[in-house]
Design an enzyme around this catalytic site. Sequence first.
Site, mmCIF file in Angstrom:
data_model
loop_
_atom_site.group_PDB
_atom_site.id
_atom_site.type_symbol
_atom_site.label_atom_id
_atom_site.label_comp_id
_atom_site.label_asym_id
_atom_site.label_seq_id
_atom_site.Cartn_x
_atom_site.Cartn_y
_atom_site.Cartn_z
ATOM 1 N N ASN A 114 0.833 -1.211 0.000
ATOM 2 C CA ASN A 114 0.000 0.000 0.000
ATOM 3 C C ASN A 114 0.859 1.249 0.000
ATOM 4 O OD1 ASN A 114 -2.525 1.234 -0.066
ATOM 5 N ND2 ASN A 114 -2.630 1.426 2.155
ATOM 6 N N ARG A 167 3.885 0.231 8.897
ATOM 7 C CA ARG A 167 4.735 -0.927 8.634
ATOM 8 C C ARG A 167 5.873 -1.060 9.632
ATOM 9 N NH1 ARG A 167 3.741 2.422 4.981
ATOM 10 N NH2 ARG A 167 2.324 1.985 3.244
ATOM 11 N N LYS A 208 0.530 -11.185 -1.840
ATOM 12 C CA LYS A 208 1.249 -10.433 -2.868
ATOM 13 C C LYS A 208 2.711 -10.243 -2.506
ATOM 14 C CE LYS A 208 2.921 -6.832 -5.087
ATOM 15 N NZ LYS A 208 4.071 -6.016 -4.656
ATOM 16 N N ASP A 227 -0.590 -7.035 -7.997
ATOM 17 C CA ASP A 227 -0.807 -5.791 -7.265
ATOM 18 C C ASP A 227 -1.875 -4.989 -7.991
ATOM 19 O OD1 ASP A 227 0.621 -5.128 -9.551
ATOM 20 O OD2 ASP A 227 1.436 -3.344 -8.619
#
Length: 276
Positions: A114, A167, A208, A227
């Site tokens: 993202n 993240r 992914k 993606d």
Amino acid sequence: MEEITVRTEDLSVKETLECGQVFRYFKSGKGYTVISLNKCAYLYEENGFTHILSNDINYFYNYFDLGRDYSKIKQDIKSFNIEYLDKSVEASKGLRLLRQDPVETAFSFIISQNNNIKRIQNSINKICENCGEKLEFLNETYYAFPSVETLADKSVEFYKSLGLGYRNEYILRFAKLLSGGFDFNSLCNFSTPQIEKELLKIHGIGKKVADCITLFGFYKYDSFPVDTWIEKLYLENLGGTEKDRKKISEELVSKFKELSGFVQQYLFYYKRSLSK
DNA sequence: CCCCAGGAGAGTC
DNA sequence: GACTCTCATGGG
């Protein structure tokens, strides 16, 4: 300094470095400097030839996978007779898949989720500048990818301060997993589905990202990362009907098999180059 | 100010 | 199993 020279039709620097498989490269002068772990190379093109300069040329012979014959791959891809795919290959005939370090690849693609490519590059560079060994190469300063011990020794707040967003926790937990003794590199001995199964157990790695790691970090070419770009071109340009990304990936792997990884990169690079 | 980016985890049903 | 919501942050 040692040098390898190959034909540019067999290695286009721009296509190979800017196709989204790698993030640690810098334009400099008439070429690019690429960093992998703590090793550097400089690449430039001249009169139809691509020159690779490095102090560790054997590493980069393997990194650029120069023993592989791409004319055979492109020929096999052509036999599918898919117009959009043929155009994609035609647009980047010198694109090669790299053989990157598994650990560096895994960290990089955990960050990629993202996220946009520019910001992924900035994030990885910040991690290297703050935690990596200083490197001098051709009168420029670069930073190596850090050890997992160094990365595991930092805090969530540290990664947050680098702008990694949500993240940060994924990165820290993964670093601690590896520094705790998890033998990540040995996953290469397993089949693609087996590696993927292990990767999906790791917090912050989904389908992914796992596909990107098996492909770019373990050189398993029966992987097809899907993606937002691949999903878009699958629906718009390949006549695809499936909506679920996992199913799209499975459909494409069952079609292209051991060519999947190559097909994926040609398509991804072409689709993105058109939308810029 | 908006939408998007090489998505994944957690919660709900 | 399938939605849906949320998660930071910068690029365009």
